[in-house]
Design an enzyme around this catalytic site. Structure first.
Site, short mmCIF file in Angstrom:
data_model
loop_
_atom_site.label_atom_id
_atom_site.label_comp_id
_atom_site.label_asym_id
_atom_site.label_seq_id
_atom_site.Cartn_x
_atom_site.Cartn_y
_atom_site.Cartn_z
CG PHE A 166 -0.28 0.45 2.50
CD1 PHE A 166 -0.10 1.80 2.79
CD2 PHE A 166 0.17 -0.48 3.43
CE1 PHE A 166 0.53 2.21 3.97
CE2 PHE A 166 0.79 -0.08 4.60
CZ PHE A 166 0.97 1.27 4.87
CE LYS A 190 -3.10 -8.37 -4.42
NZ LYS A 190 -3.55 -7.36 -3.42
CD GLU A 193 -5.53 -5.77 0.31
OE1 GLU A 193 -4.57 -5.67 -0.50
OE2 GLU A 193 -5.47 -6.45 1.34
CB SER A 243 4.62 -7.23 5.76
OG SER A 243 3.72 -8.24 5.38
CB CYS A 298 10.22 -0.27 2.76
SG CYS A 298 10.90 0.37 1.23
CD GLU A 399 8.14 -2.80 8.50
OE1 GLU A 399 7.54 -3.87 8.29
OE2 GLU A 399 8.60 -2.09 7.60
P1 NAD Z 1 1.47 -6.56 3.04
O1 NAD Z 1 2.50 -7.63 3.12
O2 NAD Z 1 0.35 -6.59 4.02
O3 NAD Z 1 0.77 -6.58 1.60
C1 NAD Z 1 1.54 -6.59 0.41
C2 NAD Z 1 0.74 -7.30 -0.67
O4 NAD Z 1 0.50 -8.65 -0.25
C3 NAD Z 1 -0.61 -6.68 -0.95
O5 NAD Z 1 -0.84 -6.67 -2.33
C4 NAD Z 1 -1.59 -7.59 -0.22
O6 NAD Z 1 -2.85 -7.66 -0.83
C5 NAD Z 1 -0.90 -8.94 -0.25
N1 NAD Z 1 -1.20 -9.76 0.93
C6 NAD Z 1 -1.42 -9.31 2.19
N2 NAD Z 1 -1.67 -10.35 3.01
C7 NAD Z 1 -1.60 -11.47 2.26
C8 NAD Z 1 -1.78 -12.87 2.54
N3 NAD Z 1 -2.05 -13.30 3.76
N4 NAD Z 1 -1.63 -13.72 1.53
C9 NAD Z 1 -1.34 -13.31 0.29
N5 NAD Z 1 -1.18 -11.99 -0.03
C10 NAD Z 1 -1.31 -11.09 0.94
O7 NAD Z 1 2.24 -5.16 3.08
P2 NAD Z 1 1.61 -3.71 3.15
O8 NAD Z 1 1.04 -3.51 4.51
O9 NAD Z 1 0.75 -3.45 1.97
O10 NAD Z 1 2.93 -2.83 2.97
C11 NAD Z 1 3.76 -2.45 4.03
C12 NAD Z 1 4.91 -3.41 4.18
O11 NAD Z 1 5.65 -3.46 2.98
C13 NAD Z 1 5.92 -2.97 5.24
O12 NAD Z 1 6.33 -4.09 5.94
C14 NAD Z 1 7.05 -2.38 4.43
O13 NAD Z 1 8.31 -2.39 5.06
C15 NAD Z 1 7.04 -3.26 3.25
N6 NAD Z 1 7.69 -2.65 2.11
C16 NAD Z 1 8.91 -3.11 1.75
C17 NAD Z 1 9.57 -2.53 0.71
C18 NAD Z 1 10.92 -3.02 0.29
O14 NAD Z 1 11.35 -2.59 -0.74
N7 NAD Z 1 11.58 -3.88 1.02
C19 NAD Z 1 8.98 -1.47 -0.01
C20 NAD Z 1 7.72 -1.04 0.37
C21 NAD Z 1 7.08 -1.64 1.43
#
Ligand code: NAD
Length: 514
Positions: A166, A190, A193, A243, A298, A399
């Protein structure tokens, strides 16, 4: 051309009046048919702004089928034609920078200037992708044996997918799709959401730029869509950013299904400040990097490691800066920090202030005292500062991903480096010092993927690649830049010999090439 999400003909969601964000499949907007959708909020007001369709496995299959059908034609499209289209995409994104940024502010909450910056960093990646004819040049070895040449070419993988978080709803997709389609792949995105509109808007720009139907598709949704992507036999590779627990899951599940996977995870970025640092510069950097985008980056600095007697003057300098930060809705002129993404996330972030205090940290500044937290309807939390944090505390071990800066006091450079190297995350880190030798030693010692020397957020430019180490990245290749090109292509090595009358004979032995 209207580029705003249109409501579907029939609305099956709980809130019939809400506008829907649809999928983008085979060059057109497609209303969801699964009957499932999710809320998209305006975080500045707390209101439900629209709903996003959640794809079923069958809807994912339809997108993959379109991408698979488009692949042979796109792959065969000449490099010069692909480059021309990429230039047009780049130009359209630049022309519509403000509209993309408006989507980001409306659904993510980030302030306008930050949203414009996000688009610019994404644009850099599209610019890099326009260099694809050069990037895809192979290699050639003449006369490896008598009359025999060997050369390597790089070819696209087929249908590839990107699953994005997000916090960068436009930039992270641009990290992925520019290089992916430049290399001749077709793409399924994808998006998160929580703020999906920018992705569908980008899809419309790509279509306008001349990207053929099926080359770029967006399926909105949740775990159902992600799981179908991970198991789909026609998807060759998956890029993920999100994450750490989900990154690990994506990596394990995707590779088990035989896919190439790069999965970038969460972070806990430390900034080490040595006693000789320029205090004003370090304080400016810490405040900017900790609270920019409400800490939802991040590469945000979440821990400042103050070495020796730098701690007190540094904290004083940081404290002086905090009341001046303008926390406000992202579209308000002069706003510097907006709300968090959801109420639940905001409350979770705030809970670390109590847990930190109860476990022995000093809560020097409490963001819950901000009027927008107390009285506003949006998901605001003011800036917070926790001092005397130690590695055993929950606020350190997790985090937080919000506007909370933690100070850990360390006795020495060595203690500071050990703390950083012991942390399971290793996305970015920075050192602040005037001592070039110390900085160079830090760059040598530290087990982190991206390092800043007096630069708090060392996000690499698009012609390098982005990636952390340890729990911040699962997979071998970093994202975008040269490693992105490597990720989205596979090598083919050709050994060639042409008929040379009189030299051919039967030989059952192993070739003796000398
Ligand atoms: P998230 O892991 O909750 O979601 C990321 C994606 O995974 C979304 O598209 C979501 O729909 C999907 N997803 C979520 N739960 C899922 C599940 N149980 N099964 C399958 N798919 C699932 O992350 P977020 O909250 O959207 O983003 C924030 C996180 O992203 C933070 O931890 C941040 O550090 C990390 N991030 C990392 C980087 C990097 O480059 N390392 C960059 C940006 C964000």
């Amino acid at each position: 051309m209207t580029r705003l999400a249109q409501p579907p003909a029939t609305d099956t969601a709980a809130q019939p009046a809400a506008e829907h964000v649809n999928h983008w499949i085979n060059g057109r907007r497609v209303a969801g048919t699964s009957g499932r959708s999710g809320p998209v909020y305006n975080p500045a007001t707390g209101e439900l702004a629209r709903r996003v369709d959640f794809a079923s496995a069958e809807e994912v299959d339809a997108a993959v089928a379109a991408a698979k059908k488009a692949f042979p034609g796109w792959r065969a499209t000449s490099l010069s034609r692909r480059t021309e289209i990429l230039f047009r995409i780049r130009n359209l994104v630049e022309q519509h920078r403000a509209e993309i940024a408006a989507h980001l502010t409306r659904e993510h909450g980030k302030v306008h200037t930050d949203a414009m910056g996000e688009v610019s960093r994404g644009l850099e990646n599209l610019e890099f992708a326009t260099g694809v004819p050069h990037l895809l040049k192979g290699s050639f070895s003449e006369q490896v044996s008598t009359g025999i040449d060997v050369y390597q070419i790089r070819q696209p993988l087929g249908v590839v997918a990107g699953i994005t978080p997000f916090n960068f709803p436009a930039m992270v997709p641009m990290w992925m799709f520019g290089n992916a389609i430049a290399c001749g792949n077709t793409f399924i995105l994808k998006p998160s959401e929580k703020d999906p509109s920018a992705s569908v808007y980008l899809a419309e720009l790509l279509a306008e730029a001349g990207v053929p139907d099926g080359v770029f598709n967006v399926v909105n949704g949740d775990k159902v869509a992600v799981d179908r992507i991970l198991e789909h036999p026609d998807i060759a590779a998956v890029s993920f950013v999100g994450s750490t627990p989900i990154a690990r899951y994506i990596y394990e599940t995707g590779t088990k299904a035989g896919k190439r996977v790069q999965a970038l995870g969460g972070a806990k970025n430390h900034m080490l400040v040595l006693p000789d640092a320029d205090i004003e510069m370090a304080a400016d950097a810490a405040v900017s990097a900790a609270y920019g985008s409400a800490g939802e980056r991040c590469m945000a600095i979440s821990v400042v490691v103050a070495v020796g007697d730098v701690a007190d003057p540094l904290i004083d300098a940081i404290k002086q800066r905090l009341p001046k930060i303008k926390v406000a809705p992202g579209d308000e002129p002069g706003a510097e920090m907006g709300p968090l993404i959801t109420r639940e996330h905001r409350d979770k972030v705030a809970s670390y202030l109590d847990s930190g205090r109860s476990q022995g940290a000093d809560l020097v500044v409490d963001g819950r005292e901000h009027p927008l937290y107390r009285d506003g309807e949006g998901f605001f939390l003011g800036v917070s500062l926790l001092d005397r944090v130690t590695p055993d505390m929950d606020c350190y071990r997790n985090e937080i991903f919000g506007p909370v800066m933690e100070i850990v006091r360390a006795d020495s450079y060595t203690d500071g480096v050990r703390l950083i190297n012991d942390n399971p995350y290793a996305n970015g880190t920075a050192i602040f010092t005037r001592d070039g030798g110390a900085a160079r030693q830090f760059q040598f010692d530290i087990n982190v993927g991206m390092v800043g020397l007096n630069v708090p957020i060392p996000v690499p430019v698009a012609y390098y690649s982005f990636g952390g180490w340890k729990n911040s990245l699962f997979g071998d290749l970093h994202m975008y830049g040269p490693e992105g090109i490597q990720f989205y292509t596979r090598a083919k090595v050709v050994t060639a010999r042409w008929p040379d009358p009189g030299t051919s004979k039967v030989d059952l032995g192993f070739p003796r090439t000398r």
